[in-house]
Design a protein around this motif. Structure first.
Motif, PDB file in Angstrom:
ATOM      1  N   ARG A  48       0.926  -1.165  -0.058  1.00 33.41           N
ATOM      2  CA  ARG A  48       0.079   0.173  -0.028  1.00 33.41           C
ATOM      3  C   ARG A  48       0.872   1.337   0.114  1.00 33.41           C
ATOM      4  NH1 ARG A  48      -3.459   0.422   4.803  1.00 33.41           N
ATOM      5  NH2 ARG A  48      -4.705   1.760   3.594  1.00 33.41           N
ATOM      6  N   THR A  66      -4.744   6.593  -1.378  1.00 32.11           N
ATOM      7  CA  THR A  66      -3.924   5.403  -0.990  1.00 32.11           C
ATOM      8  C   THR A  66      -4.524   4.434  -1.910  1.00 32.11           C
ATOM      9  OG1 THR A  66      -4.226   5.841   1.541  1.00 32.11           O
ATOM     10  CG2 THR A  66      -3.792   3.572   0.878  1.00 32.11           C
ATOM     11  N   GLY A  67      -3.516   3.690  -2.285  1.00 34.40           N
ATOM     12  CA  GLY A  67      -3.508   2.352  -3.370  1.00 34.40           C
ATOM     13  C   GLY A  67      -2.635   1.363  -3.398  1.00 34.40           C
ATOM     14  N   ILE A  68      -2.645   0.439  -4.210  1.00 38.78           N
ATOM     15  CA  ILE A  68      -1.731  -0.917  -4.024  1.00 38.78           C
ATOM     16  C   ILE A  68      -0.559  -0.339  -5.111  1.00 38.78           C
ATOM     17  CG2 ILE A  68      -1.506  -3.199  -4.430  1.00 38.78           C
ATOM     18  CD1 ILE A  68      -4.490  -3.454  -3.535  1.00 38.78           C
ATOM     19  N   THR A  83      -6.854   0.995  -6.976  1.00 36.52           N
ATOM     20  CA  THR A  83      -7.455   1.396  -6.065  1.00 36.52           C
ATOM     21  C   THR A  83      -8.909   0.583  -6.256  1.00 36.52           C
ATOM     22  OG1 THR A  83      -8.439   3.162  -7.685  1.00 36.52           O
ATOM     23  CG2 THR A  83      -6.636   3.682  -6.433  1.00 36.52           C
ATOM     24  N   THR A  84      -9.676   1.006  -5.230  1.00 33.51           N
ATOM     25  CA  THR A  84     -11.017   0.446  -5.176  1.00 33.51           C
ATOM     26  C   THR A  84     -11.802   0.867  -6.472  1.00 33.51           C
ATOM     27  OG1 THR A  84     -11.817   1.981  -3.869  1.00 33.51           O
ATOM     28  CG2 THR A  84     -11.187   0.185  -2.700  1.00 33.51           C
ATOM     29  N   TRP A 102       0.618  -3.221   4.578  1.00 31.81           N
ATOM     30  CA  TRP A 102       0.216  -4.274   3.745  1.00 31.81           C
ATOM     31  C   TRP A 102      -1.453  -4.615   4.018  1.00 31.81           C
ATOM     32  CZ3 TRP A 102       3.000  -6.037   0.104  1.00 31.81           C
ATOM     33  CH2 TRP A 102       4.376  -5.738   0.144  1.00 31.81           C
ATOM     34  N   SER A 103      -2.160  -4.910   3.150  1.00 31.70           N
ATOM     35  CA  SER A 103      -3.710  -5.104   3.151  1.00 31.70           C
ATOM     36  C   SER A 103      -4.148  -6.272   2.253  1.00 31.70           C
ATOM     37  CB  SER A 103      -4.483  -3.955   3.058  1.00 31.70           C
ATOM     38  OG  SER A 103      -5.869  -4.228   3.255  1.00 31.70           O
ATOM     39  N   ALA A 106      -7.077  -5.234   0.483  1.00 23.52           N
ATOM     40  CA  ALA A 106      -6.932  -4.311  -0.860  1.00 23.52           C
ATOM     41  C   ALA A 106      -6.599  -5.097  -1.751  1.00 23.52           C
ATOM     42  CB  ALA A 106      -5.872  -3.335  -0.366  1.00 23.52           C
ATOM     43  N   ALA A 109      -9.508  -6.752  -3.265  1.00 27.80           N
ATOM     44  CA  ALA A 109     -10.607  -6.026  -3.882  1.00 27.80           C
ATOM     45  C   ALA A 109     -10.168  -5.569  -5.311  1.00 27.80           C
ATOM     46  CB  ALA A 109     -10.527  -4.484  -2.739  1.00 27.80           C
ATOM     47  N   LEU A 110      -8.755  -5.526  -5.723  1.00 28.54           N
ATOM     48  CA  LEU A 110      -8.421  -5.170  -6.893  1.00 28.54           C
ATOM     49  C   LEU A 110      -9.285  -5.951  -7.941  1.00 28.54           C
ATOM     50  CD1 LEU A 110      -6.572  -3.339  -8.641  1.00 28.54           C
ATOM     51  CD2 LEU A 110      -5.083  -5.272  -8.620  1.00 28.54           C
TER      52      LEU A 110
END
Length: 193
Positions: A48, A66-68, A83-84, A102-103, A106, A109-110
């Motif tokens: 993240r 915030t994103g991956i 992102t979502t 780290w999530s 998330a 959810a991609l």
């Protein structure tokens, strides 16, 4: 792991190999093609990050979100961020503290796969950052799957009948013309030796 994140992981694995794997000649594929090493920061895949968002219509920066982190863009100094809402490119990325970096939720959810991101970029007139090798337009030229440099042209010579090679060898590159399929095949074969 979701199907979407898996496509990005495969993409990043291939880019990482091309930018970091040292061959028998002591160089990476990236260095061989560009005559310089890759100097981009490596962020762990799937971490993240905070990234600077831009309004797509005006390209004005609108603030951090915030994103991956999904990898580097192939043809610019930007980073792919998940992102979502989907995926986006950002030139400014900041890592988070380890406890927030780290999530699993998330990552799950991609939903946007690599291929979908490439199609969306083309539809809005953006770059063709995703791998689309040897796509032949009507004039017999091909999209770049690697960059033919002036140094390569000097050492291997121009390809007869290639308008791009002809312009580059006269220091007047035809910026509209691309290298022909035969030209790229010749340089690819020379580089493989």
């Amino acid at each position: 792991m979701s199907d979407a994140i898996a496509t990005w992981a495969w993409r990043w694995a291939a880019m990482l190999r091309n930018r970091c794997a040292i061959g028998g000649d002591g160089m990476t594929p990236y260095t061989r093609l560009r005559n310089r090493p890759c100097r981009m920061d490596m962020i762990p895949f799937g971490e993240r990050v905070s990234f600077l968002m831009r309004d797509p219509s005006t390209k004005v920066e609108t603030g951090f979100s915030t994103g991956i982190w999904l990898g580097h863009a192939r043809s610019s100094n930007e980073h792919w961020i998940g992102t979502t809402e989907g995926v986006t490119l950002s030139s400014t990325v900041r890592r988070m503290a380890a406890e927030r970096a780290w999530s699993g939720a998330a990552l799950k959810a991609l939903r946007v796969k690599v291929e979908e991101a490439g199609r969306r970029a083309e539809a809005r007139g953006g770059g063709d950052d995703e791998p689309q090798l040897d796509v032949v337009p009507g004039d017999g030229a091909v999209r770049k799957d690697f960059h033919i440099t002036k140094n390569m042209l000097r050492s291997m010579g121009p390809t007869p009948g290639c308008r791009r090679c002809d312009g580059m060898s006269r220091n007047k590159p035809n910026l509209v013309a691309e290298h022909t399929h035969g030209c790229r095949a010749r340089f690819r074969a020379e580089l493989a030796r």
